[in-house]
Design an enzyme around this catalytic site. Structure first.
Site, PDB file in Angstrom:
ATOM      1  N   GLU A   1       0.840  -1.204   0.000  1.00  0.00           N
ATOM      2  CA  GLU A   1       0.000   0.000   0.000  1.00  0.00           C
ATOM      3  C   GLU A   1       0.865   1.240   0.000  1.00  0.00           C
ATOM      4  O   GLU A   1       2.008   1.204   0.472  1.00  0.00           O
ATOM      5  CB  GLU A   1      -0.831   0.047   1.298  1.00  0.00           C
ATOM      6  CG  GLU A   1      -2.114  -0.692   1.209  1.00  0.00           C
ATOM      7  CD  GLU A   1      -2.908  -0.659   2.508  1.00  0.00           C
ATOM      8  OE1 GLU A   1      -2.479  -0.039   3.493  1.00  0.00           O
ATOM      9  OE2 GLU A   1      -3.979  -1.272   2.507  1.00  0.00           O
TER      10      GLU A   1
ATOM     11  N   ARG B   1     -17.459  -7.336  14.241  1.00  0.00           N
ATOM     12  CA  ARG B   1     -17.823  -7.621  15.646  1.00  0.00           C
ATOM     13  C   ARG B   1     -18.035  -6.308  16.370  1.00  0.00           C
ATOM     14  O   ARG B   1     -17.832  -5.238  15.800  1.00  0.00           O
ATOM     15  CB  ARG B   1     -16.663  -8.384  16.298  1.00  0.00           C
ATOM     16  CG  ARG B   1     -15.355  -7.603  16.162  1.00  0.00           C
ATOM     17  CD  ARG B   1     -14.241  -8.102  17.031  1.00  0.00           C
ATOM     18  NE  ARG B   1     -12.965  -7.554  16.643  1.00  0.00           N
ATOM     19  CZ  ARG B   1     -12.481  -6.386  17.042  1.00  0.00           C
ATOM     20  NH1 ARG B   1     -13.179  -5.604  17.830  1.00  0.00           N
ATOM     21  NH2 ARG B   1     -11.292  -5.964  16.631  1.00  0.00           N
TER      22      ARG B   1
HETATM   23  P1  ADP Z   1      -3.718  -4.823  11.641  1.00  0.00           P
HETATM   24  O1  ADP Z   1      -4.859  -5.689  11.223  1.00  0.00           O
HETATM   25  O2  ADP Z   1      -2.401  -5.562  11.684  1.00  0.00           O
HETATM   26  O3  ADP Z   1      -4.005  -4.045  12.886  1.00  0.00           O
HETATM   27  P2  ADP Z   1      -4.300  -2.520   9.925  1.00  0.00           P
HETATM   28  O4  ADP Z   1      -4.433  -2.613   8.460  1.00  0.00           O
HETATM   29  O5  ADP Z   1      -5.547  -2.327  10.726  1.00  0.00           O
HETATM   30  O6  ADP Z   1      -3.474  -3.804  10.439  1.00  0.00           O
HETATM   31  O7  ADP Z   1      -3.280  -1.366  10.297  1.00  0.00           O
HETATM   32  C1  ADP Z   1      -2.857  -1.158  11.617  1.00  0.00           C
HETATM   33  C2  ADP Z   1      -2.249   0.212  11.773  1.00  0.00           C
HETATM   34  O8  ADP Z   1      -1.093   0.375  10.904  1.00  0.00           O
HETATM   35  C3  ADP Z   1      -3.174   1.364  11.378  1.00  0.00           C
HETATM   36  O9  ADP Z   1      -4.027   1.730  12.438  1.00  0.00           O
HETATM   37  C4  ADP Z   1      -2.152   2.428  11.053  1.00  0.00           C
HETATM   38  O10 ADP Z   1      -1.656   2.962  12.272  1.00  0.00           O
HETATM   39  C5  ADP Z   1      -1.038   1.683  10.371  1.00  0.00           C
HETATM   40  N1  ADP Z   1      -1.223   1.618   8.892  1.00  0.00           N
HETATM   41  C6  ADP Z   1      -1.924   0.672   8.210  1.00  0.00           C
HETATM   42  N2  ADP Z   1      -1.895   0.929   6.872  1.00  0.00           N
HETATM   43  C7  ADP Z   1      -1.179   2.061   6.706  1.00  0.00           C
HETATM   44  C8  ADP Z   1      -0.789   2.860   5.566  1.00  0.00           C
HETATM   45  N3  ADP Z   1      -1.124   2.515   4.313  1.00  0.00           N
HETATM   46  N4  ADP Z   1      -0.051   3.974   5.792  1.00  0.00           N
HETATM   47  C9  ADP Z   1       0.334   4.321   7.043  1.00  0.00           C
HETATM   48  N5  ADP Z   1       0.011   3.636   8.151  1.00  0.00           N
HETATM   49  C10 ADP Z   1      -0.738   2.511   8.008  1.00  0.00           C
END
Ligand code: ADP
Length: 450
Positions: free
Chosen positions: A201, A292
């Site tokens: 991403e 959830r």
């Molecule tokens: P997980 O399921 O491992 O928690 P997420 O996709 O929810 O993964 O992402 C967790 C955290 O990582 C987000 O809350 C944010 O802080 C950071 N993050 C995720 N994607 C990005 C991105 N594209 N750019 C910057 N930070 C990101």
């Protein structure tokens, strides 16, 4: 319509008590399940019946599907509420309950699976008209990583397809850093999830974490209940949440809310769900959907007056939603502080016996916690021991109230994160609502250096 008369609560701690309260209000009988370490827990004491399902480790008790199904059969429970964590997003559990004729209070197993895999979730989001972070269409392999990264533009983030809790995530700022980022992310993902698939991403520099609460009836009706701002995080764990987000105006709120509600209608989503976004420069980027109830759901309840667990139980029994979108009225501002049994500076867990406990009260104050004076916190589980939720007519009033309430809260015998909130509530950036997802980590690093 499947009337529900007895609910087994497949969880522990504050959320088990939270669900139990909703069941009592609805006149539904309750069954608590617990490990041997939780025999004295408040939800066990207050439930109509309780069943011990195993020794302390979660995999032998709260994650033990056979034991939980057996507990349903012994007690005649006709539905299971999974709370959050544990089996709440386990599609196999939902399938097994279904095969036993027991209602799972949550979405269909198919929808849990769809959103549990990050790549399918993102594809589904695009199909449903939800804005996503620019990135790879599917899995990224070492051989195509550079080409994809160039298309997206650096910096990029490599993420595990099976991800959770921020594991298996690596940033590559430049082309030189890419190869190593991909290989470390793949090996971390394999170690953590048994699956080395990763995707890519665009890395956002200073986003906020803003999430939208949705509820659907499974038959094509769905509503949104506004957003929560959960940008104040430490190691990807939320610490302080607020509704509404200080960064959005009414128009932006209703626009993103409507996009999410429309997507849930198209999907025929059933139950409560949360669509998580990163928000930067006025734009929303979908990161994941949680199928959830969330820890931070009470702030949404505070500003809407709608009990989300009541809604979950209603839709699971086929009774539909209690409100239409037009009837949802947003009122005031709410903040939640997660109280953990941890050192407020080092975050090292602090289990032990609570010697004194005094919860604050007064207008606009809610404390969701299963602990009490004399309660011994077992060392086996998450360190969340309670949540403080404060509501005010405005954000300023909410902050004033929070400051007063934090001074009243007494938890002795163990360390808690309460002193951290006393610092945060007096901080100028927080007062201004001026923070992003890195703010808290930076603040902790700066203040511990002095
Ligand atoms: P997980 O399921 O491992 O928690 P997420 O996709 O929810 O993964 O992402 C967790 C955290 O990582 C987000 O809350 C944010 O802080 C950071 N993050 C995720 N994607 C990005 C991105 N594209 N750019 C910057 N930070 C990101």
């Amino acid at each position: 319509m499947t009337a529900i008369s007895k609910i087994l609560i497949a969880n522990r701690g504050e959320i088990a008590l939270r669900v139990l309260r909703a069941c009592k209000e609805l006149g539904i009988a309750t069954v608590a399940v617990h490990s041997t370490a939780d025999a004295n827990a408040m939800h066990v004491r207050l439930a109509d019946e309780s069943v011990c399902i195993g020794p302390p480790p979660s995999r032998d008790s709260y994650l033990n599907i056979h034991q939980i199904v057996a507990a349903c059969e012994i007690t005649g429970a006709d539905a299971v509420h999974p709370g959050y964590g544990f089996l709440s997003e386990n599609a196999k559990f939902a399938d097994i309950l279904d095969a036993h004729g027991i209602t799972f209070i949550g979405p269909t197993a198919e929808h849990i699976r769809l959103m549990g895999d990050k790549i399918t979730a993102k594809k589904t989001a695009v199909e449903l008209g939800i804005p996503v972070v620019p990135g790879s269409d599917g899995e990224v392999l070492p051989e195509n990583a550079l080409e994809i990264a160039r298309q997206i533009g650096f910096p990029v983030l490599i993420k595990a397809t099976a991800g959770g809790g921020g594991r298996g995530m690596k940033v590559a700022k430049t082309e030189e850093e890419l190869e190593e980022a991909v290989s470390t992310a793949r090996s971390e993902a394999l170690a953590a999830f048994g699956n080395d698939a990763v995707y890519m991403e665009k890395y956002l520099g200073k986003p906020r974490h803003i999430e939208v609460q949705v509820v659907g009836d499974g038959a094509g009706n769905a509503i949104h209940l506004g957003e929560r701002d959960c940008s104040l995080q430490r190691r990807h764990q939320k610490v302080w949440e607020e509704a509404n987000s200080p960064a959005l105006n009414v128009e932006q709120r209703m626009k993103i809310g409507q996009i999410c509600a429309d997507a849930m209608k198209k999907m025929k989503y059933r139950g409560a769900g949360t669509i998580e976004f990163l928000y930067e420069n006025g734009e929303f980027f979908f990161i994941e959907m949680n199928t959830r109830l969330q820890v931070e759901h009470p702030i949404t309840e505070a500003i809407t007056g709608i009990d989300l667990v009541h809604e979950q139980i209603r839709v699971a029994s086929g009774a539909g939603l209690s409100v239409t979108q037009d009837q949802v009225v947003f009122s005031g501002h709410a903040i939640e502080c997660r109280i953990n049994a941890e050192d407020p500076r080092t975050f090292v867990p602090s289990p032990g016996t609570i010697t004194h406990f005094h919860a604050p009260g007064g207008l606009g104050v809610r404390v969701d916690s299963g602990v009490y004076a004399g309660y011994k916190i077992p060392p086996y589980y998450d360190s969340l021991i309670g949540k403080l939720i404060v509501h005010g007519r405005t954000r300023v009033e909410c902050m004033m109230r929070l400051r007063r309430v934090l001074d009243e809260f007494v938890v002795d015998g163990i360390k808690t994160t309460l002193p951290l909130f006393q610092d945060l509530v007096s901080n100028q950036d927080i007062a201004n609502g001026d923070y992003d997802i890195h703010w808290l980590e930076n603040y902790l690093a700066e203040t511990s250096a002095t």
